[in-house]
Design a protein around this motif. Structure first.
Motif, PDB file in Angstrom:
ATOM      1  N   ALA A   1      -9.463  23.331  44.969  1.00  0.00           N
ATOM      2  CA  ALA A   1     -10.594  22.620  45.587  1.00  0.00           C
ATOM      3  C   ALA A   1     -10.331  22.255  47.038  1.00  0.00           C
ATOM      4  O   ALA A   1     -11.262  21.872  47.759  1.00  0.00           O
ATOM      5  N   HIS A   2      -9.099  22.389  47.507  1.00  0.00           N
ATOM      6  CA  HIS A   2      -8.749  21.979  48.871  1.00  0.00           C
ATOM      7  C   HIS A   2      -9.347  22.959  49.885  1.00  0.00           C
ATOM      8  O   HIS A   2      -9.219  24.180  49.734  1.00  0.00           O
ATOM      9  N   PRO A   3      -9.970  22.447  50.955  1.00  0.00           N
ATOM     10  CA  PRO A   3     -10.646  23.347  51.903  1.00  0.00           C
ATOM     11  C   PRO A   3      -9.714  24.288  52.669  1.00  0.00           C
ATOM     12  O   PRO A   3     -10.142  25.372  53.061  1.00  0.00           O
ATOM     13  N   LEU A   4      -8.461  23.921  52.865  1.00  0.00           N
ATOM     14  CA  LEU A   4      -7.532  24.811  53.573  1.00  0.00           C
ATOM     15  C   LEU A   4      -6.651  25.611  52.621  1.00  0.00           C
ATOM     16  O   LEU A   4      -6.453  26.807  52.808  1.00  0.00           O
ATOM     17  N   LEU A   5      -6.109  24.951  51.611  1.00  0.00           N
ATOM     18  CA  LEU A   5      -5.210  25.643  50.694  1.00  0.00           C
ATOM     19  C   LEU A   5      -5.960  26.519  49.692  1.00  0.00           C
ATOM     20  O   LEU A   5      -5.471  27.594  49.323  1.00  0.00           O
TER      21      LEU A   5
ATOM     22  N   TYR B   1      11.732  11.979  41.743  1.00  0.00           N
ATOM     23  CA  TYR B   1      12.493  13.055  41.093  1.00  0.00           C
ATOM     24  C   TYR B   1      11.868  14.410  41.432  1.00  0.00           C
ATOM     25  O   TYR B   1      12.556  15.344  41.847  1.00  0.00           O
ATOM     26  N   PHE B   2      10.565  14.518  41.260  1.00  0.00           N
ATOM     27  CA  PHE B   2       9.874  15.762  41.579  1.00  0.00           C
ATOM     28  C   PHE B   2       9.821  16.014  43.087  1.00  0.00           C
ATOM     29  O   PHE B   2       9.992  17.153  43.534  1.00  0.00           O
ATOM     30  N   MET B   3       9.550  14.977  43.867  1.00  0.00           N
ATOM     31  CA  MET B   3       9.401  15.174  45.312  1.00  0.00           C
ATOM     32  C   MET B   3      10.703  15.622  45.959  1.00  0.00           C
ATOM     33  O   MET B   3      10.680  16.454  46.868  1.00  0.00           O
ATOM     34  N   GLU B   4      11.808  15.113  45.503  1.00  0.00           N
ATOM     35  CA  GLU B   4      13.102  15.561  46.042  1.00  0.00           C
ATOM     36  C   GLU B   4      13.246  17.067  45.855  1.00  0.00           C
ATOM     37  O   GLU B   4      13.640  17.787  46.774  1.00  0.00           O
ATOM     38  N   ARG B   5      12.871  17.537  44.704  1.00  0.00           N
ATOM     39  CA  ARG B   5      12.964  18.967  44.415  1.00  0.00           C
ATOM     40  C   ARG B   5      11.896  19.767  45.159  1.00  0.00           C
ATOM     41  O   ARG B   5      12.175  20.834  45.696  1.00  0.00           O
ATOM     42  N   ALA B   6      10.680  19.248  45.199  1.00  0.00           N
ATOM     43  CA  ALA B   6       9.588  19.944  45.894  1.00  0.00           C
ATOM     44  C   ALA B   6       9.882  20.079  47.384  1.00  0.00           C
ATOM     45  O   ALA B   6       9.614  21.126  47.982  1.00  0.00           O
ATOM     46  N   GLU B   7      10.430  19.036  47.992  1.00  0.00           N
ATOM     47  CA  GLU B   7      10.755  19.096  49.428  1.00  0.00           C
ATOM     48  C   GLU B   7      11.846  20.119  49.697  1.00  0.00           C
ATOM     49  O   GLU B   7      11.780  20.856  50.683  1.00  0.00           O
ATOM     50  N   ARG B   8      12.831  20.193  48.816  1.00  0.00           N
ATOM     51  CA  ARG B   8      13.896  21.193  48.973  1.00  0.00           C
ATOM     52  C   ARG B   8      13.335  22.604  48.835  1.00  0.00           C
ATOM     53  O   ARG B   8      13.686  23.512  49.596  1.00  0.00           O
ATOM     54  N   ILE B   9      12.450  22.804  47.869  1.00  0.00           N
ATOM     55  CA  ILE B   9      11.836  24.113  47.649  1.00  0.00           C
ATOM     56  C   ILE B   9      10.979  24.496  48.855  1.00  0.00           C
ATOM     57  O   ILE B   9      11.053  25.631  49.346  1.00  0.00           O
ATOM     58  N   ALA B  10      10.168  23.554  49.346  1.00  0.00           N
ATOM     59  CA  ALA B  10       9.319  23.834  50.508  1.00  0.00           C
ATOM     60  C   ALA B  10      10.169  24.187  51.722  1.00  0.00           C
ATOM     61  O   ALA B  10       9.859  25.142  52.447  1.00  0.00           O
TER      62      ALA B  10
ATOM     63  N   TRP C   1       2.760  24.511  58.825  1.00  0.00           N
ATOM     64  CA  TRP C   1       2.147  23.208  58.581  1.00  0.00           C
ATOM     65  C   TRP C   1       1.412  23.133  57.250  1.00  0.00           C
ATOM     66  O   TRP C   1       1.131  22.047  56.745  1.00  0.00           O
ATOM     67  N   HIS C   2       1.120  24.276  56.636  1.00  0.00           N
ATOM     68  CA  HIS C   2       0.506  24.261  55.306  1.00  0.00           C
ATOM     69  C   HIS C   2       1.423  23.594  54.276  1.00  0.00           C
ATOM     70  O   HIS C   2       0.943  23.005  53.302  1.00  0.00           O
ATOM     71  N   PHE C   3       2.732  23.693  54.493  1.00  0.00           N
ATOM     72  CA  PHE C   3       3.672  23.092  53.550  1.00  0.00           C
ATOM     73  C   PHE C   3       3.528  21.571  53.507  1.00  0.00           C
ATOM     74  O   PHE C   3       3.683  20.964  52.442  1.00  0.00           O
ATOM     75  N   ASN C   4       3.233  20.956  54.642  1.00  0.00           N
ATOM     76  CA  ASN C   4       3.021  19.502  54.653  1.00  0.00           C
ATOM     77  C   ASN C   4       1.786  19.119  53.841  1.00  0.00           C
ATOM     78  O   ASN C   4       1.784  18.102  53.145  1.00  0.00           O
TER      79      ASN C   4
ATOM     80  N   LEU D   1       2.776  19.547  50.158  1.00  0.00           N
ATOM     81  CA  LEU D   1       3.627  18.443  49.712  1.00  0.00           C
ATOM     82  C   LEU D   1       2.838  17.147  49.567  1.00  0.00           C
ATOM     83  O   LEU D   1       3.057  16.389  48.619  1.00  0.00           O
ATOM     84  N   GLY D   2       1.912  16.883  50.477  1.00  0.00           N
ATOM     85  CA  GLY D   2       1.088  15.682  50.380  1.00  0.00           C
ATOM     86  C   GLY D   2       0.215  15.695  49.142  1.00  0.00           C
ATOM     87  O   GLY D   2       0.090  14.685  48.436  1.00  0.00           O
ATOM     88  N   LEU D   3      -0.373  16.832  48.859  1.00  0.00           N
ATOM     89  CA  LEU D   3      -1.209  16.974  47.669  1.00  0.00           C
ATOM     90  C   LEU D   3      -0.366  16.873  46.392  1.00  0.00           C
ATOM     91  O   LEU D   3      -0.784  16.265  45.403  1.00  0.00           O
ATOM     92  N   PHE D   4       0.829  17.404  46.442  1.00  0.00           N
ATOM     93  CA  PHE D   4       1.733  17.317  45.295  1.00  0.00           C
ATOM     94  C   PHE D   4       2.138  15.865  45.048  1.00  0.00           C
ATOM     95  O   PHE D   4       2.097  15.375  43.916  1.00  0.00           O
ATOM     96  N   ARG D   5       2.490  15.147  46.115  1.00  0.00           N
ATOM     97  CA  ARG D   5       2.863  13.730  45.980  1.00  0.00           C
ATOM     98  C   ARG D   5       1.685  12.923  45.428  1.00  0.00           C
ATOM     99  O   ARG D   5       1.865  12.089  44.541  1.00  0.00           O
ATOM    100  N   GLU D   6       0.504  13.170  45.948  1.00  0.00           N
ATOM    101  CA  GLU D   6      -0.689  12.461  45.477  1.00  0.00           C
ATOM    102  C   GLU D   6      -0.907  12.720  43.983  1.00  0.00           C
ATOM    103  O   GLU D   6      -1.213  11.790  43.220  1.00  0.00           O
TER     104      GLU D   6
END
Length: 150
Positions: free
Chosen positions: A43-47, A122-131, A97-100, A103-108
């Motif tokens: 549903a995201h207009p850019l992603l 726990y998830f964000m630490e891993r998601a940031e490393r993956i990104a 910049w799409h990664f930011n 990550l913001g949508l994932f955190r939300e």
């Protein structure tokens, strides 16, 4: 792997899964997280258009693959066997910049679905490393000159 090594790996996996379960992270939660997150991505207009171009009508298999990926990442389940770097390198529309945004949508999504703040981190630490790893593979290190083509 030796029997002793196998036992150590098994014990480590059980400890990771025990710790995750204590934060409400299990396969049922991963299923909910992936379904909720990718509904938001679509549903995201850019992603949304980037993912739609890459995935098309194959959302079912993609979601199944993402569930095994996150199960492997969060629970050390060993169920994922894909190669994310080559898949992502094909995505010519993606910009660093799409990664930011991702990550913001994932955190939300984590804030909206996780049982506790520790699960979010726990998830964000891993998601940031993956990104970071995918960005490095796709775009290299900023400021470094590209290797000359001969």
């Amino acid at each position: 792997m030796t029997r002793a090594g196998s036992s150590v790996a098994h014990d480590r996996r059980r400890e990771i899964q025990r710790r995750a379960a204590g934060m409400g992270i299990d396969d049922a939660y991963i299923d909910r997280l992936v379904e909720t997150f990718y509904a938001r991505v679509r549903a995201h207009p850019l992603l949304g258009p980037i993912f739609q171009d890459a995935i098309g009508d194959e959302w079912g298999p993609h979601l199944a693959r993402m569930k095994t990926f996150w199960s492997s990442v969060a629970l050390n389940s060993g169920t994922y066997s894909g190669k994310p770097v080559p898949a992502h390198k094909k995505l010519t529309q993606v910009q660093p910049w799409h990664f930011n945004i991702w990550l913001g949508l994932f955190r939300e999504t984590l804030h909206d679905t996780a049982a506790c703040p520790e699960a979010v981190e726990y998830f964000m630490e891993r998601a940031e490393r993956i990104a970071q790893s995918l960005q490095l593979a796709m775009f290299g290190l900023p400021g470094l000159p590209e290797a000359p083509v001969e």
